[in-house]
Design a protein around this motif. Structure first.
Motif: not given
Length: 306
Positions: A208, A257, A260, A263
């Protein structure tokens, strides 16, 4: 974001059948496989839903590709060809580079101004030697693409899964540290990333955080999952062949995920194409399983995408 899929999983379908399926299932885009026609050297390679050379030679064929895409309401997000442009075998390297240039030219002809690929790697050379090789080989390719208005998006797959790719893998751009070096050596605005979170999972990396640093270099994204088998990793260790301790999965059945990840993509304002990539052996027993792998992926991801 526009949800689609990379078409290489539909290897038995022709272009029209693939587009018919995408339209019927409500996909907004497809990343179209453009390997040279014939049997590939590895799984998922060798699929050719668009013949790049024919696009350049046959105006009627090129117009048909565009017209069928418009009629079905399915955008071509990119032309996909994932060879090893830095292959240590010079004959293979030349063939890979030749077809890559044809795909770039076909992209411009079809007004699909993005090609997804690998930067490649000579798997017997170390990092510094490969960086020098990339600095030598890639500028003419990037200049050629730039002249045609085409961007190049490099996927972050190490191409290191089994003994054939040992020891170094066949794709250099595997980590943020290397991305920085490559973007310094090759400071081209049309060179960016096709970002796939799954490859970071088995490398034990944060998938991320890099989205924020490299947001301006993310031209395309993949939605693929990876399942890490902790018991196998504990038994074999990280120096084992990666497929000894992990397996590609469809989105939602692995360790990414997705809330996540998506997002973060919304945080950075990504509004481009996001294509499902299916390499899940659990869905290979028959054609219906293959189709369902794409359908299930779309169904799972629809909770995050309009």
């Amino acid at each position: 974001m526009k949800l689609g899929f990379i078409t290489s999983i539909l290897e038995t379908y022709n272009y029209e059948e693939m587009m018919d399926f995408a339209a019927a299932e409500g996909f907004r885009c497809v990343e179209v496989a453009c390997w040279p026609a014939g049997k590939g050297e590895r799984r998922y390679a060798g699929t050719s839903h668009i013949d790049a050379e024919r696009v350049l030679e046959d105006d009627a064929y090129a117009e048909h590709i565009l017209k069928y895409s418009r009629e079905k309401g399915v955008e071509i997000s990119a032309l996909a060809y994932y060879p090893n442009p830095l292959d240590g075998d010079e004959k293979k390297r030349a063939a890979n580079l030749g077809h890559l240039k044809a795909v770039i030219a076909a992209g411009a002809r079809l007004k699909v101004f993005l090609v997804t690929t690998f930067i490649g790697r000579d798997q017997r050379k170390n990092l510094e030697e490969n960086l020098e090789l990339a600095k030598e080989i890639w500028p003419p390719i990037l200049e050629y693409a730039k002249g045609l208005g085409v961007k190049i998006a490099i996927e972050n797959c190490p191409m290191l899964f089994g003994p054939d790719e040992w020891p170094g893998g066949q794709n250099l751009m595997t980590s943020p540290a290397i991305w920085r070096r490559v973007f310094e050596l090759l400071p081209y605005d049309n060179l960016g990333l096709n970002y796939d979170p799954s490859h970071f999972v088995w490398q034990m990396m944060d998938y991320v955080k890099p989205l924020y640093e490299f947001k301006d270099k993310i031209f395309h994204v993949h939605y693929k999952d990876i399942k890490l088998f902790r018991d196998k990793l504990d038994e074999r260790g990280i120096l084992a062949d990666p497929l000894d301790f992990m397996a590609p999965k469809i989105p939602g059945l692995g360790d990414v995920d997705w809330g996540e990840y998506v997002s973060a993509l919304t945080d950075i304002g990504y509004r481009g194409c996001a294509c499902i990539e299916v390499e899940d052996r659990a869905f290979e027993s028959c054609e219906e399983d293959v189709l369902n792998s794409i359908r299930l992926s779309r169904r799972y991801l629809s909770q995050f995408l309009a």
